[in-house]
Enzyme design. Structure first.
Site, PDB file in Angstrom:
ATOM      1  CG  ASP A 127      46.471  32.692  45.798  1.00 46.65           C
ATOM      2  OD1 ASP A 127      46.321  31.816  46.905  1.00 46.65           O
ATOM      3  OD2 ASP A 127      45.493  32.527  44.812  1.00 46.65           O
ATOM      4  CG  HIS A 198      43.297  31.799  47.785  1.00 46.39           C
ATOM      5  ND1 HIS A 198      44.155  30.711  47.284  1.00 46.39           N
ATOM      6  CD2 HIS A 198      42.026  31.174  47.403  1.00 46.39           C
ATOM      7  CE1 HIS A 198      43.427  29.625  46.877  1.00 46.39           C
ATOM      8  NE2 HIS A 198      42.030  29.947  47.072  1.00 46.39           N
ATOM      9  CD  GLU A 262      39.809  27.244  46.165  1.00 44.02           C
ATOM     10  OE1 GLU A 262      39.614  26.226  45.596  1.00 44.02           O
ATOM     11  OE2 GLU A 262      40.740  27.962  46.011  1.00 44.02           O
TER      12      GLU A 262
HETATM   13  C1  ACM Z   1      39.414  29.543  41.977  1.00 46.38           C
HETATM   14  O1  ACM Z   1      39.817  28.790  41.139  1.00 46.38           O
HETATM   15  N1  ACM Z   1      39.891  29.179  43.277  1.00 46.38           N
HETATM   16  C2  ACM Z   1      38.576  30.578  41.875  1.00 46.38           C
END
Ligand code: ACM
Ligand code: ZN
Length: 485
Positions: A127, A198, A262
């Site tokens: 991440d 991410h 995201e």
């Molecule tokens: C997430 O909670 N961004 C998958």
């Protein structure tokens, strides 16, 4: 009469007798392929206990039922249990990227989910804030440390830093050991390599992975970054494939999660490499570019026998077919639902009912138990496309296994029951909530014996006392906040 078993068996026939729990042992298991996959028949009689199972997993689940009855103690009613899961996919996710946990601690959670007949362990390994798998060709990614960890809330701009650099990674041997440990418990490990968003930690190590060669640091707090992988550059695709190869070697299971959540498109919109990639492939917009990227990665994984999973944003191109499985978490556009209704496979994990990083006041146990993964406008075909469900534990505000256990248990016991036990006709939950809670009280000492300490009953439905128990503020997470870095 109710048996003290979680998740509750789908069919129990009582036979007017009891045996003492200590006498519940069996050495004999017959595999009977006429029984369903993962299913079993457990016969408890005065004369003894016998098991017939559809497969090895079914035999293992029969043993878990038996074990719960035995460890519950006292007199157990004689009965015949005919059991098989409601869904084939019953999963728990742990985010080890924001905070990592010793493998020995993770194994405690694995033991607990195995006892509850869950069969997938999704491990979120990369991440913005950290990267936990060593990649020999790109040694810097796993060596990165974030400078400190900031605690606060996206809704409240006051973040406090702890001034402590944070980093680390698992060795390949440790990860393979975890995979073996799970396999012995009929749990498939699903690695997640979250791309193209991410990825600040990887970009902090190798700036050329971003569109503008940005010099950044691993992210030190929650949220969403606009700095994502540049999928227009061939060397970025090479990085992705090289990493996938390493992950595939460690994790032999049939599923591979590539995240896809995201991933803001602002960098791609102004990047000559990304724009050229779009032009060369006749892509109309940046969502389609993510769709193109997903397809490249899914094809690579398919060659290695893997099925690719994406979070619901990975479906936003509208161009994904059966090369991916969608995972719904926050999906106001109902992309995952529409995907299932047109024949796709999906996993249900609505944040509002499944995210166990949330405060108990925001996500009470009762609400987890009342989650119906077959609603949301799924038609007949869509319902058939629901493989099952997952409870994710994100760890921006969870830095040790004690807190992780507190967040996850007992809420994921409800998820486990939803995944296994079908509600009978006319019922919305597998069993009445009060029945579930009564069994939970008996079950909690069994979790404790595995080293897993649940949250106290006084807060299961949100008394607001949770913040007093730990110094960390467990704040609401938001999906709608974008930041430069
Ligand atoms: C997430 O909670 N961004 C998958
Ligand atoms: Zn780019």
């Amino acid at each position: 009469m109710v048996l003290p078993i979680i998740p509750y068996p789908n069919k129990v026939k009582f036979t007017n007798d009891t045996v003492h729990a200590a006498a519940l042992k069996t050495d004999k298991v017959d595999i009977d392929t006429a029984l369903p996959r993962e299913g079993y028949r457990l016969t408890i009689a005065k004369e003894g206990v016998s098991i017939a199972a559809g497969d090895e997993a079914g035999a293992f689940y029969a043993q878990q039922s038996l074990r719960q009855l035995r460890d519950g103690g006292g007199d157990v009613p004689c009965c015949i249990i005919d059991d098989a899961p409601r869904f084939p996919f019953r999963s728990y996710m742990l985010d080890v990227a924001r905070h990592m946990f010793p493998i020995e601690d993770i194994k405690k959670h694995v033991d607990a989910i195995a006892l509850m007949k869950m069969n997938r362990f999704h491990i979120h390994l990369t991440d913005d804030q950290g990267w936990r798998v060593p990649i020999a060709k790109y040694p810097k990614v796993a060596e990165m440390k974030r400078q400190e960890t900031k605690f606060g809330s996206l809704r409240n701009p006051t973040y406090k830093g702890d001034n402590e650099p944070y980093g680390g990674y698992y060795t390949v041997e440790e990860l393979k050991d975890l995979v073996d440990y799970c396999a012995k418990r009929h749990i498939t490990v699903i690695p997640e390599f979250d791309i193209p968003g991410h990825t600040n930690c990887a970009i902090a190590a190798y700036s050329h992975l971003s569109c503008r060669n940005e010099q950044i640091q691993p992210r030190n707090r929650e949220g969403v970054s606009k700095v994502i992988l540049c999928v227009g550059k061939d060397e970025v695709m090479e990085f992705v494939y090289d990493c996938l190869e390493v992950f595939c070697d460690i994790f032999p299971g049939e599923y591979f999660h590539i995240g896809g959540d995201e991933a803001p498109k602002s960098r791609w919109k102004s990047c000559p490499h990304c724009q050229k990639r779009m032009k060369d492939n006749s892509l109309e917009n940046e969502q389609q570019l993510q769709g193109w990227f997903n397809k490249q990665v899914a094809a690579f994984l398919a060659q290695r026998g893997k099925k690719t999973i994406v979070w619901n944003e990975g479906l936003y191109s509208g161009q994904m077919g059966n090369e991916v499985i969608g995972q719904r978490w926050f999906d106001p556009g109902f992309y995952a639902i529409r995907f299932a209704n047109s024949g796709g496979k999906i996993i249900m994990s609505d944040n509002s009912s499944c995210y166990v990083d949330y405060l108990y006041s925001r996500l009470p146990l009762k609400k987890v138990y009342r989650y119906n993964p077959l609603k949301f406008g799924l038609n007949k075909r869509g319902k058939a496309g629901v493989m099952g469900l997952e409870a994710p534990l994100w760890t921006e505000y969870v830095k040790d296994i004690e807190r992780a256990s507190f967040q996850a248990f007992p809420r994921i016991c409800a998820t486990a029951e939803l995944g296994w036990t079908a509600p009978s006709l006319g019922r919305k939950t597998p069993r009445p909530y009060s029945d579930f809670v009564a069994r939970l009280r008996d079950f909690i000492p069994q979790l404790q014996a595995l080293g897993v300490n649940s949250a106290p009953e006084s807060i299961w439905n949100g008394s607001g006392r949770v913040n007093k128990l730990r110094t960390f503020p467990a704040v609401p997470r938001g999906a709608d906040f974008l930041e430069d870095n």
